[in-house]
Design a protein around this motif. Structure first.
Motif, PDB file in Angstrom:
ATOM      1  N   UNK A  97       3.381  -1.992  11.671  1.00 55.29           N
ATOM      2  CA  UNK A  97       2.515  -2.194  10.468  1.00 55.29           C
ATOM      3  C   UNK A  97       1.195  -1.906  10.387  1.00 55.29           C
ATOM      4  N   UNK A  98       1.107  -3.402  10.899  1.00 52.54           N
ATOM      5  CA  UNK A  98      -0.835  -3.835  10.658  1.00 52.54           C
ATOM      6  C   UNK A  98      -0.836  -3.441  12.112  1.00 52.54           C
ATOM      7  N   UNK A  99       0.140  -3.658  13.010  1.00 53.92           N
ATOM      8  CA  UNK A  99      -0.564  -2.761  14.810  1.00 53.92           C
ATOM      9  C   UNK A  99      -1.511  -0.951  14.826  1.00 53.92           C
ATOM     10  N   UNK A 100      -0.246  -0.509  14.229  1.00 59.12           N
ATOM     11  CA  UNK A 100      -0.837   0.657  13.555  1.00 59.12           C
ATOM     12  C   UNK A 100      -1.961   0.901  12.993  1.00 59.12           C
ATOM     13  N   UNK A 101      -2.337   0.059  11.756  1.00 61.02           N
ATOM     14  CA  UNK A 101      -3.056   0.168  11.392  1.00 61.02           C
ATOM     15  C   UNK A 101      -3.972   0.298  11.749  1.00 61.02           C
ATOM     16  N   UNK A 128      -5.043   3.517   4.269  1.00 58.20           N
ATOM     17  CA  UNK A 128      -5.400   3.600   5.444  1.00 58.20           C
ATOM     18  C   UNK A 128      -3.231   3.826   5.916  1.00 58.20           C
ATOM     19  N   UNK A 129      -3.496   2.636   5.146  1.00 60.85           N
ATOM     20  CA  UNK A 129      -1.270   1.920   5.336  1.00 60.85           C
ATOM     21  C   UNK A 129      -1.458   0.737   4.527  1.00 60.85           C
ATOM     22  N   UNK A 130      -0.314   0.845   4.110  1.00 63.36           N
ATOM     23  CA  UNK A 130      -0.105  -0.145   2.761  1.00 63.36           C
ATOM     24  C   UNK A 130       1.207  -0.347   3.177  1.00 63.36           C
ATOM     25  N   UNK A 131       1.631  -1.720   4.049  1.00 65.96           N
ATOM     26  CA  UNK A 131       3.278  -1.837   3.627  1.00 65.96           C
ATOM     27  C   UNK A 131       3.706  -1.840   2.073  1.00 65.96           C
ATOM     28  N   UNK A 132       5.337  -1.677   2.726  1.00 64.75           N
ATOM     29  CA  UNK A 132       6.391  -1.495   1.071  1.00 64.75           C
ATOM     30  C   UNK A 132       7.059  -2.704   1.594  1.00 64.75           C
ATOM     31  N   UNK A 133       7.047  -3.986   0.926  1.00 64.83           N
ATOM     32  CA  UNK A 133       7.881  -4.369   0.477  1.00 64.83           C
ATOM     33  C   UNK A 133       9.100  -4.921  -0.078  1.00 64.83           C
ATOM     34  N   UNK A 134       9.408  -3.188  -1.125  1.00 58.90           N
ATOM     35  CA  UNK A 134      10.076  -3.955  -1.966  1.00 58.90           C
ATOM     36  C   UNK A 134      10.620  -2.215  -2.210  1.00 58.90           C
ATOM     37  N   UNK A 135      11.461  -2.003  -2.516  1.00 58.46           N
ATOM     38  CA  UNK A 135      11.490   0.131  -3.386  1.00 58.46           C
ATOM     39  C   UNK A 135      12.727  -0.519  -4.749  1.00 58.46           C
ATOM     40  N   UNK A 136      11.968  -0.150  -5.609  1.00 61.84           N
ATOM     41  CA  UNK A 136      13.151  -0.409  -7.405  1.00 61.84           C
ATOM     42  C   UNK A 136      13.275   0.979  -7.821  1.00 61.84           C
ATOM     43  N   UNK A 155     -13.450  -1.612   1.061  1.00 62.81           N
ATOM     44  CA  UNK A 155     -11.716  -1.380   1.518  1.00 62.81           C
ATOM     45  C   UNK A 155     -10.780  -1.402   0.236  1.00 62.81           C
ATOM     46  N   UNK A 156      -9.973  -0.545   0.795  1.00 70.12           N
ATOM     47  CA  UNK A 156      -9.161   0.080  -0.841  1.00 70.12           C
ATOM     48  C   UNK A 156      -8.346  -1.357  -0.347  1.00 70.12           C
ATOM     49  N   UNK A 157      -8.310  -2.262  -0.516  1.00 72.12           N
ATOM     50  CA  UNK A 157      -7.539  -3.780  -0.543  1.00 72.12           C
ATOM     51  C   UNK A 157      -8.399  -5.025  -0.650  1.00 72.12           C
ATOM     52  N   UNK A 158      -9.626  -5.166  -0.976  1.00 75.14           N
ATOM     53  CA  UNK A 158     -10.803  -6.152  -0.747  1.00 75.14           C
ATOM     54  C   UNK A 158      -9.890  -7.674  -0.994  1.00 75.14           C
ATOM     55  N   UNK A 159      -9.278  -7.793  -1.016  1.00 72.54           N
ATOM     56  CA  UNK A 159      -8.484  -8.738  -1.309  1.00 72.54           C
ATOM     57  C   UNK A 159      -7.329  -9.641   0.149  1.00 72.54           C
ATOM     58  N   UNK A 160      -7.916  -7.950   1.036  1.00 68.25           N
ATOM     59  CA  UNK A 160      -6.773  -7.905   2.070  1.00 68.25           C
ATOM     60  C   UNK A 160      -5.199  -6.642   1.966  1.00 68.25           C
ATOM     61  N   UNK A 161      -4.831  -6.313   3.584  1.00 73.15           N
ATOM     62  CA  UNK A 161      -3.613  -5.591   3.246  1.00 73.15           C
ATOM     63  C   UNK A 161      -2.297  -6.398   2.515  1.00 73.15           C
ATOM     64  N   UNK A 162      -1.715  -6.068   1.395  1.00 70.99           N
ATOM     65  CA  UNK A 162      -0.637  -7.374   1.123  1.00 70.99           C
ATOM     66  C   UNK A 162       0.582  -5.975   0.823  1.00 70.99           C
ATOM     67  N   UNK A 163       1.719  -6.367   0.024  1.00 70.80           N
ATOM     68  CA  UNK A 163       2.951  -4.983   0.854  1.00 70.80           C
ATOM     69  C   UNK A 163       3.109  -4.854  -1.041  1.00 70.80           C
ATOM     70  N   UNK A 164       3.372  -3.646  -1.211  1.00 72.19           N
ATOM     71  CA  UNK A 164       3.371  -3.400  -2.231  1.00 72.19           C
ATOM     72  C   UNK A 164       5.061  -2.933  -2.523  1.00 72.19           C
ATOM     73  N   UNK A 165       5.051  -3.201  -4.204  1.00 73.65           N
ATOM     74  CA  UNK A 165       6.495  -2.685  -5.088  1.00 73.65           C
ATOM     75  C   UNK A 165       6.820  -1.218  -5.114  1.00 73.65           C
TER      76      UNK A 165
END
Length: 361
Positions: free
Chosen positions: A335-339, A310-318, A171-181
């Motif tokens: 986002x997660x529904x589509x994923x 697959x899908x990565x939520x975006x939580x912030x743009x810097x 899994x690309x996110x072993x700890x679960x999908x989390x928003x990224x900056x």
């Protein structure tokens, strides 16, 4: 006429115990299966010597054209182990066509789509025991062509090697999908108009590496590129497409304008969007519109998408002016529904009504 692949089995294959140990935590692109697919091409004979052979190092002349002029193209897709023990591919025909398009842009010979798909199927069949069975695990497949002719003149190579290697991935996110900056890059460009942006080739990724490293120093996970002409129109991340969910129920993504890789995941999500109540829209997106929309609520969610994650939520743009928070619904939203919907199709947990999946074995 389609190529016929011969098989030369590895005389000392990896043990079942070692494969099981590797697949407990395979990482991404670290371990490789016992075999690879290979086909040779030269300007007189065309495609010849299709084979499945033991995974091994290449012997390539230091004068090999790929080392000097980066004449190469590649693909990325996965094989999925289903609950009933069968193994399936997801839309390999789309990868085959994109590989043809990339090869054409890089002046490489175009491997017919049927041969591309067969090379992948043959390798997966031989190395089926490597396909992991854990949550969101899969066998990542990397087809590629490289200019192998030892020649320093600037022209398309007359000898080319095509191969497919395979790597079990977790899994690309072993700890679960989390928003990224995400860092929004306004100085370095990934590609230029008329360049190789819509081709999947190493040069595009190499151009993204320095900006990505700079993004990391600023506390961001990835870099987002805008166009290199006006520095305002959204294009893509270093290796993923970008989508926006608007408050009025649209899934918006930049159009394929020659600078953006036509992602298979991107295309699949546009097709699935109506099933989660979203209207798919492809149009130019000004980065200023994103900043404003995230602030006033007209943008409800934003995510990156691609084969690996697959899908990565975006939580912030810097950017150099500061950080712009992007809404992230507590339940994951569309986002997660589509994923989940896409993963359910890939792993066979729901019926594939679009004919996107192919059984291998």
């Amino acid at each position: 006429m389609a190529l016929t692949f011969s098989t030369d089995p590895d005389a000392a294959p990896t043990s079942e115990q070692d494969i099981a140990r590797i697949n407990e935590d395979p990482g991404f692109g670290i371990h490789f299966t016992d075999h690879m697919a290979a086909v040779d091409w030269d300007s007189e004979k065309g495609w010849t010597n299709a084979r499945i052979e033991p995974f091994d190092d290449y012997a390539l002349s230091p004068a090999g054209a790929v080392l000097h002029y980066a004449q190469e193209a590649f693909e990325g897709l996965k094989a999925y182990h289903r609950a009933d023990g069968s193994i399936w591919l997801f839309r390999p025909d789309r990868n085959a066509q994109r590989f043809i398009n990339s090869s054409r842009r890089l002046a490489l010979p175009e491997l017919p789509a049927e041969d591309f798909v067969n090379s992948v199927r043959e390798l997966v069949t031989v190395d089926a025991r490597w396909v992991p069975t854990g949550r969101e695990q899969s066998l990542y497949l990397r087809p590629f062509s490289v200019a192998s002719e030892p020649f320093l003149g600037v022209r398309p190579a007359r000898n080319v090697r095509y191969a497919v290697v395979a790597s079990p991935v977790g899994a690309y996110f072993p700890g679960g999908v989390a928003p990224v900056n995400i860092w929004v890059e306004s100085h370095y460009g990934r590609v230029a108009n008329g360049g190789t942006g819509e081709a999947k080739c190493g040069g595009n990724y190499a151009a993204s590496l320095l900006p990505q490293e700079l993004a990391h120093t600023r506390g961001c996970s990835q870099v987002m590129f805008v166009d290199s002409a006006e520095h305002r129109w959204l294009e893509e991340l270093g290796g993923m497409n970008v989508c926006i969910v608007t408050a009025d129920g649209r899934l918006v993504t930049p159009p394929l304008n020659g600078n953006i890789l036509p992602g298979v995941t991107r295309d699949s999500l546009l097709a699935l969007a109506p099933e989660v109540g979203l209207e798919p829209v492809e149009r130019p997106v000004d980065i200023a519109e994103i900043y404003a929309g995230a602030a006033d609520g007209t943008i409800a969610e934003m995510f990156a998408c691609g084969t690996a994650a697959v899908i990565t939520p975006i939580g912030a743009l810097t950017n150099e002016g500061g950080s712009h928070e992007v809404p992230v619904p507590a339940d994951g939203g569309r986002t997660i529904a589509l994923r989940n919907m896409l993963l359910d199709i890939q792993y066979g947990r729901v019926e594939d009504t679009r004919g996107w999946t192919q059984r291998v074995c």
